[in-house]
Design a protein around this motif. Structure first.
Motif, short mmCIF file in Angstrom:
data_model
loop_
_atom_site.label_atom_id
_atom_site.label_comp_id
_atom_site.label_asym_id
_atom_site.label_seq_id
_atom_site.Cartn_x
_atom_site.Cartn_y
_atom_site.Cartn_z
N THR A 1 3.26 -21.77 -30.10
CA THR A 1 3.97 -22.39 -29.04
C THR A 1 3.23 -23.50 -28.24
O THR A 1 3.61 -23.70 -27.13
N PHE A 2 2.21 -23.85 -28.90
CA PHE A 2 1.31 -24.77 -27.85
C PHE A 2 2.08 -26.15 -27.87
O PHE A 2 2.71 -26.47 -28.93
N PRO A 3 1.87 -26.89 -26.79
CA PRO A 3 2.86 -28.08 -26.62
C PRO A 3 2.62 -29.40 -27.25
O PRO A 3 3.26 -30.32 -27.61
N ILE A 4 1.26 -29.39 -27.96
CA ILE A 4 0.69 -30.41 -28.83
C ILE A 4 0.40 -29.91 -30.23
O ILE A 4 -0.04 -28.98 -30.28
N PRO A 5 0.36 -30.86 -31.36
CA PRO A 5 0.10 -30.21 -32.60
C PRO A 5 -1.42 -29.64 -32.56
O PRO A 5 -2.29 -30.19 -32.09
N VAL A 6 -1.44 -28.49 -33.33
CA VAL A 6 -2.53 -27.67 -33.45
C VAL A 6 -3.05 -27.72 -34.97
O VAL A 6 -2.08 -27.34 -36.10
N ILE A 7 -4.17 -28.12 -35.27
CA ILE A 7 -4.87 -28.55 -36.74
C ILE A 7 -5.85 -27.45 -36.84
O ILE A 7 -6.75 -27.05 -35.92
N THR A 8 -6.10 -26.76 -37.88
CA THR A 8 -7.14 -25.93 -38.40
C THR A 8 -7.91 -26.34 -39.39
O THR A 8 -7.34 -26.66 -40.57
N GLY A 9 -9.00 -26.13 -39.49
CA GLY A 9 -10.14 -26.10 -40.38
C GLY A 9 -10.91 -24.73 -40.33
O GLY A 9 -12.30 -24.88 -39.76
N ILE A 10 -10.48 -23.77 -40.89
CA ILE A 10 -11.16 -22.66 -40.71
C ILE A 10 -12.23 -22.04 -41.89
O ILE A 10 -13.24 -21.32 -41.44
N GLY A 11 -11.89 -22.98 -42.96
CA GLY A 11 -13.17 -22.82 -43.82
C GLY A 11 -13.09 -21.51 -44.64
O GLY A 11 -14.10 -20.80 -45.01
N HIS A 12 -11.89 -21.40 -45.48
CA HIS A 12 -12.05 -20.60 -46.55
C HIS A 12 -10.99 -21.13 -47.62
O HIS A 12 -10.01 -21.79 -47.18
N ALA A 13 -10.90 -20.46 -48.71
CA ALA A 13 -10.07 -21.21 -50.02
C ALA A 13 -9.21 -19.97 -50.27
O ALA A 13 -8.55 -20.28 -51.38
N THR A 14 -9.02 -18.93 -49.70
CA THR A 14 -8.16 -17.84 -50.41
C THR A 14 -6.76 -17.72 -49.38
O THR A 14 -6.35 -18.98 -49.07
#
Length: 515
Positions: A246-259
């Motif tokens: 529900t955040f009003p601007i885009p949220v991008i993630t780089g959590i660091g796993h490949a599964t």
């Protein structure tokens, strides 16, 4: 043994503790599989032993708590197998299924002695929490809410939620800050815990901080270093996933796993398997914008150069044409002026000769008239003397003096008349000379004026005075009625050119022909 004092049976604390120890040992002789949340591992590196704190919660409240022991040898064996299955070591805040014995020690109290942990159970717990969160978000209709936002063309202002010492953050910043293309990013760090039970409120609190200055950012990036699935359990939390969705601007993630993806990654606008891949994703957006701009710039430069060359050639041709016309006009006017000057000089000479002839004739006439008058006066005197002699008139001395005075007076009058005529003749001669010189000077000034006028008509001088030439398809515009909306015209100035498009035309009702 208990003591009896005043009808009271009294046990020592040690006796009670040993009784409890014996009862529990007799009652709980087997090993049991027990599920619980390992709140703290409490690993002591100097001894290698662990003393985990085990909890069970219901509706967020602790309903059971017990201590446990995990000896060094068992810990090393269990932890090795746990890492092979989950790709992460044993840590705080995970749900485990353990095999343990129930022990009671009179000094240390009740505890569980852990002999084994089923690593696959911990993975299953993560998956169950993940699926439950997905169902809730979809029922609320917010699962794809963040993905439906419009991503900025140039995502250059970044709000980064991460741990300041995270290796993943260092890799991310190294790529975007030192990119070889010179793209400039602005970023601000919002430090938060990224794993463990406190990570969920920590990340949510930082999202709230970003909201307070939302206009300063284009996107939010949640960045975490590498790790296995167990350490990612907080990213399946429904509260954290709701805050991201529900955040009003885009949220991008780089959590660091490949599964498998966590729920937070699923609801984010974009997720990458590593912080480095997330940095490449942002750079690609700049590439997608920069390449068409660079191509458009190249085309614009090429077209502009061609257009300038064409218009420069056209301007040179126009200047040459105007210069040729001006030179021809100037030469023609110079010929006319030279002819006019020649005729003026010739006519002036003729007039001067005529005036000189008239003056000579007048002079001769005046001289003849003066001589004639003088002769007549002399004759009159002579005649008067002869008459006096004939009439025997004897003149005395006084009469002779009077006669001489009259003679002198007549001579003076003759000379006065001659002087006056001579003065008038000189005045007339000066007037004729002045008139001739004035005519020549006026003709010369007229010639010089026409030369200056022709010089002013040179196109370059006209342009330098602030005037301009407007061309439509290479032809000069002399009437607004020659234009219509949408026409592209070129305006030539003394220094440079302007190309414009007609958006409004106000014509003149008068009809005039221009060639």
């Amino acid at each position: 043994m208990p003591q009896t004092i005043t009808d009271k049976t009294i046990f020592s604390l040690a006796e009670v503790a040993r009784s409890i120890q014996k009862t529990i040992a007799d009652r709980y002789k087997s090993l049991y599989w027990i599920k619980a949340e390992m709140n703290k591992l409490n690993h002591y590196s100097h001894s290698g032993h662990c003393y985990p704190e085990l909890l069970e919660k219901k509706d967020g409240k602790v309903i059971a708590e017990i201590r446990s022991t995990l000896w060094k040898g068992d810990y090393e064996r269990i932890n090795q197998r746990f890492m092979e299955v989950t790709k992460e070591p044993l840590k705080n805040g995970i749900n485990i299924l353990m095999q343990a014995s129930i022990n009671y020690d009179p000094v240390h109290g009740l505890s569980l002695h852990i002999l084994d942990i089923d690593a696959s159970y911990s993975l299953g717990e993560l998956e169950r929490e993940k699926q439950a969160s997905i169902v809730i978000l979809k029922e609320q209709g917010i699962f794809d809410a963040n993905k439906q936002l419009i991503f900025p063309v140039l995502p250059k202002r970044l709000a980064i939620i991460s741990v300041e010492t995270s290796k993943g953050l260092a890799d991310f910043l190294k790529i975007i800050d030192n990119n070889p293309y010179g793209y400039h990013f602005e970023h601000r760090l919002f430090p938060a815990l990224l794993q463990g039970e406190k990570s969920v409120p920590s990340i949510i609190d930082q999202l709230k901080q970003v909201r307070l200055s939302l206009h300063d950012f284009d996107v939010v990036a949640i960045i975490r270093g590498g790790g296995g699935d167990v350490g990612l359990s907080s990213y399946n939390n429904v509260l954290l996933a709701t805050a991201i969705a529900t955040f009003p601007i885009p949220v991008i993630t780089g959590i660091g796993h490949a599964t498998n993806e966590t729920v937070s990654e699923m609801v984010a606008y974009k997720n990458a398997i590593t912080p480095s891949a997330l940095a490449d994703y942002l750079l690609q957006h700049f590439h997608d914008f920069a390449r068409p701009v660079a191509y458009a710039e190249q085309v614009l430069r090429s077209k502009t150069t061609q257009l300038f060359e064409k218009q420069h050639q056209l301007l040179n041709n126009t200047i040459k044409y105007f210069r040729m016309v001006s030179i021809n006009e100037l030469q023609e006017n110079r010929h006319q002026l030279a002819s006019l000057r020649s005729r003026t000089l010739q006519q002036s000479k003729q007039v001067l000769i005529q005036e000189k002839n008239s003056f000579k004739q007048l002079k001769d006439l005046l001289s003849a008239q003066s001589k004639h008058i003088l002769m007549e006066e002399k004759q009159n005197i002579t005649f008067l003397g002869q008459r006096l002699k004939r009439e025997n008139i004897h003149l005395n001395k006084h009469s002779r003096q009077i006669l001489v005075q009259v003679k002198v007076q007549l001579i003076r009058q003759v000379h006065h008349i001659a002087s006056k005529e001579r003065a008038q003749l000189n005045e007339l001669q000066n007037s004729l000379a002045l008139h001739g010189n004035k005519s020549i000077q006026e003709a010369t000034k007229k010639i010089e004026s026409q030369e200056r006028h022709l010089s002013i008509l040179d196109p370059q001088h006209v342009l330098k005075r602030g005037y301009s030439i407007t061309l439509l398809e290479g032809k000069a515009i002399k009437n607004a009625n020659m234009l219509k909306e949408g026409d592209k015209v070129k305006t030539i100035l003394a220094l440079g050119e302007i190309e414009s498009e007609i958006t409004f035309v106000k014509g003149n009702n008068k009809t005039e022909k221009y060639e």
